[in-house]
Scaffold this motif. Structure first.
Motif, PDB file in Angstrom:
ATOM      1  N   CYS A 157      50.107 -72.319  30.212  1.00  0.00           N
ATOM      2  CA  CYS A 157      49.346 -71.625  29.172  1.00  0.00           C
ATOM      3  C   CYS A 157      48.329 -72.580  28.551  1.00  0.00           C
ATOM      4  N   SER A 160      47.881 -73.060  22.155  1.00  0.00           N
ATOM      5  CA  SER A 160      48.730 -74.069  21.518  1.00  0.00           C
ATOM      6  C   SER A 160      49.338 -73.471  20.265  1.00  0.00           C
ATOM      7  N   CYS A 161      50.071 -72.369  20.441  1.00  0.00           N
ATOM      8  CA  CYS A 161      50.714 -71.726  19.300  1.00  0.00           C
ATOM      9  C   CYS A 161      51.674 -72.734  18.659  1.00  0.00           C
ATOM     10  N   PHE A 163      54.433 -72.652  17.148  1.00  0.00           N
ATOM     11  CA  PHE A 163      55.900 -72.596  17.266  1.00  0.00           C
ATOM     12  C   PHE A 163      56.378 -72.775  18.700  1.00  0.00           C
ATOM     13  N   CYS A 164      55.463 -73.047  19.639  1.00  0.00           N
ATOM     14  CA  CYS A 164      55.807 -72.947  21.054  1.00  0.00           C
ATOM     15  C   CYS A 164      55.614 -74.274  21.780  1.00  0.00           C
ATOM     16  N   ILE A 166      55.906 -74.244  25.250  1.00  0.00           N
ATOM     17  CA  ILE A 166      55.722 -73.873  26.665  1.00  0.00           C
ATOM     18  C   ILE A 166      54.593 -74.687  27.320  1.00  0.00           C
ATOM     19  N   GLN A 201      52.585 -66.338  31.176  1.00  0.00           N
ATOM     20  CA  GLN A 201      52.644 -66.636  29.733  1.00  0.00           C
ATOM     21  C   GLN A 201      51.561 -65.861  29.000  1.00  0.00           C
ATOM     22  N   TYR A 252      47.482 -60.263  25.761  1.00  0.00           N
ATOM     23  CA  TYR A 252      46.893 -60.439  24.425  1.00  0.00           C
ATOM     24  C   TYR A 252      45.734 -59.467  24.282  1.00  0.00           C
ATOM     25  N   ARG A 290      47.575 -68.398  16.738  1.00  0.00           N
ATOM     26  CA  ARG A 290      47.722 -67.386  17.790  1.00  0.00           C
ATOM     27  C   ARG A 290      46.395 -67.045  18.433  1.00  0.00           C
ATOM     28  N   PRO A 291      46.392 -66.790  19.760  1.00  0.00           N
ATOM     29  CA  PRO A 291      45.168 -66.347  20.430  1.00  0.00           C
ATOM     30  C   PRO A 291      44.856 -64.889  20.107  1.00  0.00           C
TER      31      PRO A 291
HETATM   32  S1  SF4 Z   1      53.476 -68.548  22.541  1.00  0.00           S
HETATM   33 FE1  SF4 Z   1      52.614 -67.861  24.502  1.00  0.00          FE
HETATM   34  S2  SF4 Z   1      50.401 -67.999  24.202  1.00  0.00           S
HETATM   35 FE2  SF4 Z   1      51.327 -69.266  22.612  1.00  0.00          FE
HETATM   36  S3  SF4 Z   1      51.406 -71.340  23.483  1.00  0.00           S
HETATM   37 FE3  SF4 Z   1      53.379 -70.345  23.892  1.00  0.00          FE
HETATM   38  S4  SF4 Z   1      53.150 -69.512  25.940  1.00  0.00           S
HETATM   39 FE4  SF4 Z   1      51.072 -69.920  25.196  1.00  0.00          FE
END
Ligand code: SF4
Length: 461
Positions: A157, A160-161, A163-164, A166, A201, A252, A290-291
């Motif tokens: 992905c 750069s949310c 809380f994430c 990933i 993602q 999204y 958030r995107p």
């Molecule tokens: S929440 Fe989803 S969109 Fe946001 S950084 Fe994580 S994987 Fe990417």
């Protein structure tokens, strides 16, 4: 063991056997399927239990701290039951923590390291060499029921949310070639899949990294782009001529999403969008980074419903994100009231090791999180119940997941799902009075007789 698979009938008797415990999200399940497919091609057989396995693979999830705990517990169970354990998946990127908790693990590999995990199996349970190795390729191993399949279109992905983690775990967006994705989908449908679940993602970002690279497909160019993908998937037909259901997950609300709604209205794409909004209050969305965080989402939802009145929108939300005020939460509640989403999942904010959100000020006290979570669940359950009640009396197409045995009166029941229900995360349709010849994967028109907060009840029309 969860999600285990059985020995293919043609496998040789003395093949080395691999057990698999697959934890985490559908994306991890797809990884497990790929690993098992590779291992079977190398002459391994699968073991449905710990006792019969020469080695056990644990595909872990490392997204939340609670998922890590579950992964460590699963590794511990596999070591206690079998002793010969290889760890892979998202939590594999934290090899030190795994080895500290379970020094007996044979090897640890990270997410998507297919080569490394297969190599580790070869090292710790070398494949049986012999003249009987079956050279005829079998269809890929599937851990989901045959009538639905996950179709993974990209890894990683670019967002750069806060809380994430990933992007740290899985890296930047890496999209698969569109022709490879379509070939896989075509193969799955030819082999019996009646429902494709497109996952990634960020499905709406598909192809951004390859500049929407064009490939030849069935004599015409197609781009690695969500709209091209959706259009081509909508052309697939099952061997009996039926159009399989295709659901888009993790979309999204970028402007180009509008282009797939007419495909839904035409019946080429399942009228369903899984959009992880996570919040609605602008201040919270900004802190979450958030995107596609734009104010006009409600207007877009309305427009989608004008074009395709049956579209079902599913989403998930986080309550108690650091700095969320009562006003922010109220904003979210009013937004939800207006948005009238069909399915909602909610989470209380939980810090994830390594996530930027952990450094944010103004944490929300646990009891406030609980209270907001309960209020949100109450509201969304009420909306869901109202939306489902409005379906009573209608006839809806349903895909069958399971058919029961006749009861004492000879009545046969079945469970299935409407187009508004993705497997495992949404509701079900409970049927009575079905024919004994009905099978999983069949499409049936069902007259809806009753509804509750989550599920529908009915009989074949
Ligand atoms: S929440 Fe989803 S969109 Fe946001 S950084 Fe994580 S994987 Fe990417």
């Amino acid at each position: 063991m969860e999600n285990t698979t059985t020995l293919p009938p043609r496998a040789i008797e003395d093949a080395k056997r691999v057990g698999m415990v697959s934890l985490g999200c559908p994306k991890a399940l797809v990884d497990s399927e790929r690993i098992l497919t590779r291992l079977r091609a190398d002459g391994y057989a699968m073991s449905p239990d710990y006792a019969g396995a020469d080695v056990v693979l644990v595909n872990t999830c490392g997204f939340l701290d609670s998922a890590k705990e579950e992964s460590l517990a699963a590794i511990g169970e596999a070591i206690a039951e079998n002793g010969r354990v290889i760890v892979t998946g998202c939590m594999g990127d934290e090899a030190e923590a795994i080895r500290a908790a379970h020094p007996a693990v044979l090897a640890v590999t990270g997410a998507h390291q297919y080569e490394q995990v297969v190599e580790a199996v070869h090292t710790h349970a070398p494949p049986t060499q012999g003249p009987f190795v079956d050279l005829i390729p079998q269809p890929d191993i599937k851990l989901t029921p045959r009538h639905y399949s996950y179709l993974k279109i990209s890894e990683g992905c670019n967002h750069s949310c806060a809380f994430c983690i990933i992007p740290d775990l899985r890296g930047k967006l890496a999209s698969r070639r569109i022709d490879a994705v379509l070939r896989e989908a075509e193969k799955l449908v030819a082999a019996g899949t009646r429902e494709l679940l497109v996952i990634s993602q960020d499905t709406s970002a598909y192809g951004v990294d390859t500049r929407h690279e064009e490939r030849e497909w069935k004599g015409h160019p197609v781009r690695a782009h969500m709209t091209d993908l959706a259009r081509e998937l909508g052309q697939l037909r099952a061997p009996d001529g039926q159009t399989p259901w295709t659901r888009l997950h993790y979309v999204y609300p970028y402007p180009h999403v509008d282009a797939v709604i007419p495909l839904m209205a035409e019946g080429l794409l399942t009228p369903y969008l899984d959009i992880p909004f996570q919040h609605a209050a602008p201040a919270v969305l900004k802190r979450m980074r958030r995107p596609a965080n734009e104010a006009k989402v409600l207007a877009r939802l309305k427009n989608w419903r004008d074009i395709c009145p049956d579209i079902a929108v599913r989403s998930s939300f986080v309550v108690g994100f650091p700095g969320e005020t009562e006003n922010d939460f109220q904003y979210l509640m009013e937004w939800l009231q207006e948005a009238q989403l069909d399915r909602v999942g909610a989470f209380r904010f939980e810090p994830v090791e390594g996530a930027a959100a952990n450094a944010l000020p103004d944490p929300v006290p646990e009891e406030v999180k609980e209270e907001r979570y309960a209020r949100l669940m109450e509201l969304t359950a009420r909306i869901s119940a109202e939306k489902l009640a409005a379906k009573v009396g209608r006839t809806l197409p349903v895909i069958i997941d399971e058919v029961g045995e006749p009861d004492e009166d000879g009545d046969i029941g079945a469970t299935g799902r409407s187009q508004a229900d993705a497997p495992e995360i949404d509701g079900q349709v409970f049927l009575r009075g079905v024919s004994a010849s009905l099978a999983p994967g069949d499409f049936v028109n069902v007259r809806i007789e009753d509804a509750d907060e989550h599920d529908l009840f009915g009989a074949p029309a």
